[in-house]
Scaffold this active site. Structure first.
Site, PDB file in Angstrom:
ATOM      1  N   CYS A   2      -5.611  80.212  51.600  1.00  0.00           N
ATOM      2  CA  CYS A   2      -4.709  79.825  50.511  1.00  0.00           C
ATOM      3  C   CYS A   2      -4.236  81.069  49.765  1.00  0.00           C
ATOM      4  O   CYS A   2      -5.011  81.949  49.441  1.00  0.00           O
ATOM      5  CB  CYS A   2      -5.346  78.875  49.503  1.00  0.00           C
ATOM      6  SG  CYS A   2      -5.762  77.279  50.175  1.00  0.00           S
ATOM      7  N   ARG A  27      -3.648  85.892  54.947  1.00  0.00           N
ATOM      8  CA  ARG A  27      -4.849  85.192  54.509  1.00  0.00           C
ATOM      9  C   ARG A  27      -5.100  83.935  55.336  1.00  0.00           C
ATOM     10  O   ARG A  27      -6.206  83.393  55.323  1.00  0.00           O
ATOM     11  CB  ARG A  27      -4.710  84.803  53.027  1.00  0.00           C
ATOM     12  CG  ARG A  27      -4.640  85.999  52.107  1.00  0.00           C
ATOM     13  CD  ARG A  27      -4.262  85.593  50.712  1.00  0.00           C
ATOM     14  NE  ARG A  27      -5.315  84.862  50.038  1.00  0.00           N
ATOM     15  CZ  ARG A  27      -6.293  85.402  49.336  1.00  0.00           C
ATOM     16  NH1 ARG A  27      -6.351  86.703  49.209  1.00  0.00           N
ATOM     17  NH2 ARG A  27      -7.203  84.662  48.754  1.00  0.00           N
ATOM     18  N   TRP A  75      -4.333  76.435  53.233  1.00  0.00           N
ATOM     19  CA  TRP A  75      -5.217  76.340  54.394  1.00  0.00           C
ATOM     20  C   TRP A  75      -6.031  75.074  54.161  1.00  0.00           C
ATOM     21  O   TRP A  75      -6.855  75.003  53.257  1.00  0.00           O
ATOM     22  CB  TRP A  75      -6.114  77.581  54.447  1.00  0.00           C
ATOM     23  CG  TRP A  75      -6.896  77.724  55.709  1.00  0.00           C
ATOM     24  CD1 TRP A  75      -6.475  78.286  56.885  1.00  0.00           C
ATOM     25  CD2 TRP A  75      -8.262  77.323  55.939  1.00  0.00           C
ATOM     26  NE1 TRP A  75      -7.490  78.255  57.816  1.00  0.00           N
ATOM     27  CE2 TRP A  75      -8.593  77.676  57.272  1.00  0.00           C
ATOM     28  CE3 TRP A  75      -9.230  76.705  55.151  1.00  0.00           C
ATOM     29  CZ2 TRP A  75      -9.830  77.425  57.828  1.00  0.00           C
ATOM     30  CZ3 TRP A  75     -10.480  76.457  55.714  1.00  0.00           C
ATOM     31  CH2 TRP A  75     -10.761  76.814  57.042  1.00  0.00           C
ATOM     32  N   ASN A  99      -6.282  77.449  44.829  1.00  0.00           N
ATOM     33  CA  ASN A  99      -7.058  78.003  45.937  1.00  0.00           C
ATOM     34  C   ASN A  99      -8.520  77.704  45.632  1.00  0.00           C
ATOM     35  O   ASN A  99      -9.005  78.049  44.560  1.00  0.00           O
ATOM     36  CB  ASN A  99      -6.801  79.529  46.008  1.00  0.00           C
ATOM     37  CG  ASN A  99      -7.704  80.217  47.014  1.00  0.00           C
ATOM     38  OD1 ASN A  99      -8.347  79.573  47.834  1.00  0.00           O
ATOM     39  ND2 ASN A  99      -7.744  81.539  46.951  1.00  0.00           N
ATOM     40  N   GLY A 100      -9.208  77.042  46.559  1.00  0.00           N
ATOM     41  CA  GLY A 100     -10.620  76.713  46.343  1.00  0.00           C
ATOM     42  C   GLY A 100     -10.887  75.273  46.708  1.00  0.00           C
ATOM     43  O   GLY A 100     -10.054  74.630  47.356  1.00  0.00           O
ATOM     44  N   GLU A 460     -19.706  91.230  68.505  1.00  0.00           N
ATOM     45  CA  GLU A 460     -18.411  91.584  67.940  1.00  0.00           C
ATOM     46  C   GLU A 460     -17.316  91.574  69.022  1.00  0.00           C
ATOM     47  O   GLU A 460     -16.206  91.083  68.797  1.00  0.00           O
ATOM     48  CB  GLU A 460     -18.489  92.960  67.258  1.00  0.00           C
ATOM     49  CG  GLU A 460     -17.193  93.455  66.641  1.00  0.00           C
ATOM     50  CD  GLU A 460     -16.587  92.503  65.600  1.00  0.00           C
ATOM     51  OE1 GLU A 460     -17.257  91.549  65.177  1.00  0.00           O
ATOM     52  OE2 GLU A 460     -15.413  92.723  65.235  1.00  0.00           O
ATOM     53  N   LYS A 464     -14.117  89.098  68.702  1.00  0.00           N
ATOM     54  CA  LYS A 464     -12.756  89.646  68.652  1.00  0.00           C
ATOM     55  C   LYS A 464     -11.889  88.984  69.707  1.00  0.00           C
ATOM     56  O   LYS A 464     -10.771  88.572  69.450  1.00  0.00           O
ATOM     57  CB  LYS A 464     -12.851  91.158  68.880  1.00  0.00           C
ATOM     58  CG  LYS A 464     -11.961  92.072  68.150  1.00  0.00           C
ATOM     59  CD  LYS A 464     -11.921  92.033  66.656  1.00  0.00           C
ATOM     60  CE  LYS A 464     -12.967  91.310  65.914  1.00  0.00           C
ATOM     61  NZ  LYS A 464     -12.979  91.156  64.552  1.00  0.00           N
ATOM     62  N   GLU A 467     -11.210  85.152  68.885  1.00  0.00           N
ATOM     63  CA  GLU A 467     -10.376  84.816  67.720  1.00  0.00           C
ATOM     64  C   GLU A 467      -8.913  85.175  67.919  1.00  0.00           C
ATOM     65  O   GLU A 467      -8.039  84.479  67.420  1.00  0.00           O
ATOM     66  CB  GLU A 467     -10.936  85.373  66.408  1.00  0.00           C
ATOM     67  CG  GLU A 467     -10.820  86.843  66.189  1.00  0.00           C
ATOM     68  CD  GLU A 467     -11.359  87.273  64.825  1.00  0.00           C
ATOM     69  OE1 GLU A 467     -11.208  86.556  63.836  1.00  0.00           O
ATOM     70  OE2 GLU A 467     -11.940  88.372  64.755  1.00  0.00           O
ATOM     71  N   HIS A 483     -32.383  81.991  81.692  1.00  0.00           N
ATOM     72  CA  HIS A 483     -33.059  80.806  81.160  1.00  0.00           C
ATOM     73  C   HIS A 483     -32.087  79.652  80.937  1.00  0.00           C
ATOM     74  O   HIS A 483     -32.379  78.733  80.182  1.00  0.00           O
ATOM     75  CB  HIS A 483     -33.818  81.169  79.876  1.00  0.00           C
ATOM     76  CG  HIS A 483     -34.901  82.166  80.125  1.00  0.00           C
ATOM     77  ND1 HIS A 483     -36.091  81.841  80.737  1.00  0.00           N
ATOM     78  CD2 HIS A 483     -34.946  83.513  79.915  1.00  0.00           C
ATOM     79  CE1 HIS A 483     -36.832  82.930  80.872  1.00  0.00           C
ATOM     80  NE2 HIS A 483     -36.157  83.960  80.385  1.00  0.00           N
ATOM     81  N   LYS A 578      -7.940  85.032  56.511  1.00  0.00           N
ATOM     82  CA  LYS A 578      -8.475  86.388  56.366  1.00  0.00           C
ATOM     83  C   LYS A 578      -9.639  86.424  55.392  1.00  0.00           C
ATOM     84  O   LYS A 578     -10.663  87.028  55.650  1.00  0.00           O
ATOM     85  CB  LYS A 578      -7.356  87.318  55.875  1.00  0.00           C
ATOM     86  CG  LYS A 578      -7.795  88.768  55.654  1.00  0.00           C
ATOM     87  CD  LYS A 578      -8.077  89.450  56.973  1.00  0.00           C
ATOM     88  CE  LYS A 578      -8.524  90.889  56.804  1.00  0.00           C
ATOM     89  NZ  LYS A 578      -9.165  91.384  58.049  1.00  0.00           N
TER      90      LYS A 578
HETATM   91  O1  M6R Z   1     -14.096  89.673  54.053  1.00  0.00           O
HETATM   92  P1  M6R Z   1     -15.381  89.531  54.798  1.00  0.00           P
HETATM   93  O2  M6R Z   1     -15.788  90.805  55.497  1.00  0.00           O
HETATM   94  O3  M6R Z   1     -16.502  89.026  53.937  1.00  0.00           O
HETATM   95  O4  M6R Z   1     -15.116  88.458  55.916  1.00  0.00           O
HETATM   96  C1  M6R Z   1     -16.149  87.995  56.736  1.00  0.00           C
HETATM   97  C2  M6R Z   1     -15.611  87.221  57.924  1.00  0.00           C
HETATM   98  O5  M6R Z   1     -14.870  86.111  57.489  1.00  0.00           O
HETATM   99  C3  M6R Z   1     -14.726  88.092  58.818  1.00  0.00           C
HETATM  100  O6  M6R Z   1     -15.392  89.217  59.287  1.00  0.00           O
HETATM  101  C4  M6R Z   1     -14.227  87.260  60.034  1.00  0.00           C
HETATM  102  O7  M6R Z   1     -15.286  86.964  60.880  1.00  0.00           O
HETATM  103  C5  M6R Z   1     -13.118  88.011  60.760  1.00  0.00           C
HETATM  104  N1  M6R Z   1     -12.019  87.125  61.053  1.00  0.00           N
HETATM  105  C6  M6R Z   1     -13.534  88.581  62.052  1.00  0.00           C
HETATM  106  O8  M6R Z   1     -12.509  89.315  62.635  1.00  0.00           O
END
Ligand code: M6R
Length: 583
Positions: A2, A27, A75, A99-100, A460, A464, A467, A483, A578
C-alpha cells in the site's frame, strides 16, 4: 505494501498524485485510486491493476477544480482487489486512504451498521472511515482522536473532510511522512514519492496528528500543538532512476561493488566501530525473507568462527513463540526497509523483555532504525526492485564483519578490501548466467542444494529465482535429500550445487553425485573446480567470512535472466510488496 500520497496547495493535485503513486509502485499493489477535492466537492476515481489504468480513467474524466487530494495503491488484505475495495473510501463527510490492517474492523462495523451506516466494500478501511465520520461534529482533530482510540491494528491514514481545505494524517505501525514545500505540502508513505518536489520532510511519530494546509503544517499530540524537526533527505532524485538499465533489479545488482566499498570503508578503517558480540552469551537474529537468509549466513559465521550461540528465526514466528531470555542476549533485527511489521513486533518483544537490540538496516529514518538500541547502517541507498539484491549483499557483509570482529582471526582487512573488485568481476560474466538461464527457464522445478553456510546461500538463491521468475524452486540441505525429496529429481531437473565450505566439500560433492546419477542437470557454483561436471561457475576464493558475497550475485543474475526470458514483471512481481507493513 500500500502506498499513500496526498497534496494540499494552490494547484491541481492530479499530476503530483499520479507521479507519487508511480514512485510507490515498487511497494507492490493490485489496485489504485485518487480523490480530488476542493472545499465542498469531491471526485473519486479508482481502477484495478496497474496505475496506467487509473491514469487512463483520470485522463478521460471531466475533473473538478481541486487543490487538495489523496491517492493510494492498494495491496489487498480485507477483500479482493476490486474497484469497490480500492481506496480512497468515503463515508459521510470523511474521505480517506489507509495503509495497514484494522484488526477490530468486524466489531466496529457491527456497531456502525446498527447506527444505520451502509458499507459499499469489504474493507477494514471503509469501517475506519465510517468511525471517524461517526465522531465528526465539526472538530476534525477530536474525531480522529476518538476514532484511533477505538481502533486496534496498524494504520497510516491520509484524511480529508468535507467543508475544509486541509489534509490530515495519522499513523500507528505503518510509515507516513509529511513533505514540506513553498505554498504546497504533501504526505507520502516514503520519501521516494516526494523527492522530485522537495527533500524537506517531517517524520510523523505514532500518536501524532498532522494538520496540513498549503502554507502550514501543524503537528498535534494529545490535543496540543508540538514542534517537530524538519529533516532533509540525503537521497538524490537520480538515485531512484533506472539510469539506462532495463530494470531496477539489474541496476541494483550492478551497484553492489560500489556500495560494498561505501558500506565497508568506515569499518575497515576502524574495526572497533563494529560491536564486539563476545559481550553476549547468546544472539538472536530475527528478520523476514531475504533478510532472514542473510541472518542465516550470520548465524553460521558467528557460530563457526566466533563460537557464539546464535538462534536465527523468522520474525513472524519469533514474535509469538516462547523465547527464553535466560542468558545475556542480544537481538539483531535485520531489515532493508526497517518497516517490516513482523520484525518491528519482534524488536518490541525483545525490548519489553529488557533485551539489547541491534539493527542492521538500510532506511535510517525507519521505525527499526529509530527504536533499536544500536544500529549498523548498510549504505544501499533506495532499493526499488521488490526483490532485494544489493541490500542482502550488504547485510551479509555486515555479518562477515561482526563474525570477524568477534573471532580471534588473523588480520584479513587487506583481503576484505578486494571484495568490491571480485564482485565486479563476477558481475561482468553475464554471458555465462544468460547461458545457464536459457538452459533452465522452461523447467518446472529447480533445486538449490548445499550444506551448512552453503545451505543458507541456497535459501537466498531459491527465493530470488521463485519471486522474480514464478518458477517453483526449493532450497535443500544436500544431506537431507535422500530422506524424501530426491524422489522429485528426474532426467533434466536443474540442481544448483553450492560448494564453498571446505570442511564439508567432499560430503556435498557426494550428495551432488546422488542427484547427478538420477539424471539431474547439475550446475556447480563453487570457489574451486569440481571434476566431472560440465556446467560450473567458479568464483574467486576469499576468506570464509565473505565467501557468500561472491556466490549470491551469480544466483541473482541467473534469477534475473530467467525472469527476463519468461517475460515476468521483474521489478514488481505479482502478489508481492516491497515493504511488508502488515503482519
Ligand atoms: O525490508 P525488509 O528487509 O525487512 O524485508 C524483508 C522481506 O520482506 C524481504 O527481504 C523479501 O523477502 C524480499 N522480497 C526478498 O527479495
Amino acid at each position: 505494501m500500500c502506498g499513500i500520497v496526498g497534496y494540499v496547495g494552490k494547484h491541481s493535485p492530479k499530476d503530483f498524485l499520479l507521479n507519487g503513486l508511480k514512485s510507490l509502485e515498487y511497494r507492490g499493489y493490485d489496485s489504485a485510486g485518487i480523490a480530488l477535492k476542493n472545499k465542498h466537492d469531491l471526485q473519486i476515481i479508482k481502477s484495478v491493476g496497474k496505475i496506467k489504468n487509473l491514469e487512463e480513467k483520470v485522463k478521460n474524466a471531466s475533473l473538478i477544480k481541486s487543490n487538495i487530494g489523496i491517492a493510494h495503491t492498494r495491496w489487498a488484505t480485507h477483500g479482493a482487489p476490486t474497484e469497490n475495495n480500492a481506496h480512497p473510501h468515503q463515508v459521510g463527510k470523511v474521505t480517506l486512504v489507509h495503509n495497514g490492517i484494522i484488526e477490530n474492523a468486524g466489531e466496529i462495523k457491527e456497531r456502525l451498521l446498527k447506527e444505520g451506516y451502509i458499507f459499499n466494500s469489504d474493507t477494514d478501511t471503509e469501517v475506519a472511515c465510517g468511525l471517524i465520520n461517526y465522531y465528526y461534529d465539526g472538530d476534525e482533530i477530536k474525531a480522529i482522536e476518538k476514532a484511533i482510540e477505538k481502533l486496534t491494528g496498524s494504520y497510516a491514514f491520509g484524511i480529508m473532510f468535507e467543508g475544509n481545505e486541509k489534509l490530515y494524517a495519522v499513523r500507528k505501525g505503518s510509515p507516513l511522512i509529511v513533505g514540506i514545500n513553498d505554498a504546497e505540502n504533501y504526505i507520502a508513505s516514503d520519501i521516494t514519492a516526494i523527492i522530485n518536489y522537495t527533500n524537506k520532510y517531517i517524520l510523523l511519530d505514532e500518536g501524532e496528528i498532522a494538520v496540513i494546509s498549503d502554507n502550514e503544517v501543524e503537528i498535534i499530540k494529545d490535543s496540543k500543538k508540538i514542534n517537530k524537526e524538519v529533516l532533509t533527505a540525503d537521497i538524490s532524485a537520480e538515485a531512484k532512476d533506472k539510469q539506462g538499465y532495463d530494470h531496477y533489479m539489474l541496476k541494483e545488482i550492478m551497484e553492489e561493488p560500489v556500495l560494498l566499498e561505501n558500506t565497508l570503508r568506515p569499518f575497515l578503517a576502524d574495526i572497533s566501530l563494529i560491536p564486539d558480540l563476545r559481550e553476549y552469551e547468546e544472539v538472536h537474529i530475527v528478520a523476514c525473507g531475504s533478510a532472514m537468509y542473510a541472518g542465516m549466513i550470520g548465524k553460521s559465521l558467528l557460530e563457526e568462527k566466533a563460537s557464539i550461540k546464535v538462534m536465527c528465526e523468522l520474525a513472524s514466528e519469533y514474535r509469538y513463540k516462547k523465547v527464553f531470555y535466560d542468558r545475556k542476549t542480544l537481538v539483531i533485527l535485520v531489515s532493508q526497509s526497517g518497516e517490516t511489521a513482523d520484525t518491528i513486533a519482534a524488536m518490541r518483544k525483545a525490548k519489553e523483555n529488557g533485551i539489547d537490540t541491534l539493527a542492521i538496516v538500510n532506511v535510517k529514518t525507519s521505525t527499526i532504525a529509530r527504536e533499536t538500541d544500536r544500529q549498523i547502517y548498510i549504505e544501499a541507498g533506495p532499493e526499488i526492485a521488490v526483490a532485494t539484491t544489493k541490500a542482502y549483499i550488504l547485510q551479509v557483509a555486515i555479518f562477515g564483519l561482526l563474525a570477524y570482529r568477534a573471532s580471534n582471526s588473523i588480520n584479513i582487512i587487506s583481503e576484505i578490501k578486494k571484495l568490491p573488485r571480485y564482485v565486479n568481476e563476477i558481475l561482468g560474466d553475464r554471458d555465462t548466467y544468460l547461458k545457464i538461464a536459457k538452459e533452465i527457464y522452461q523447467n518446472n522445478d529447480i533445486f538449490f542444494i548445499g550444506r551448512k553456510i552453503d545451505y543458507a546461500i541456497c535459501m537466498e538463491g531459491s527465493l530470488k529465482l521463485k519471486e522474480v521468475s514464478y518458477l517453483h524452486s526449493e532450497a535443500y540441505q544436500a544431506g537431507e535429500l535422500k530422506h524424501g525429496t530426491i524422489s522429485l529429481i528426474d532426467d533434466g531437473t536443474p540442481v544448483f550445487g553450492i560448494i564453498t565450505d571446505d570442511d564439508i566439500r567432499d560430503k556435498t560433492i557426494s550428495n551432488i553425485e546422488e542427484v547427478k546419477s538420477r539424471g539431474a542437470k547439475v550446475i556447480i557454483v563453487s570457489n574451486r573446480k569440481v571434476s566431472g561436471y560440465d556446467r560450473q561457475i567458479i568464483v574467486p576464493k576469499i576468506s570464509d567470512y565473505f565467501q557468500a558475497i561472491l556466490v549470491v550475485p551469480c544466483l541473482q543474475l541467473i534469477a534475473y535472466e530467467v525472469a527476463k526470458l519468461r517475460g515476468c514483471d521483474i521489478d514488481k512481481p505479482k502478489n508481492l510488496a516491497k515493504s511488508v507493513t502488515v503482519e
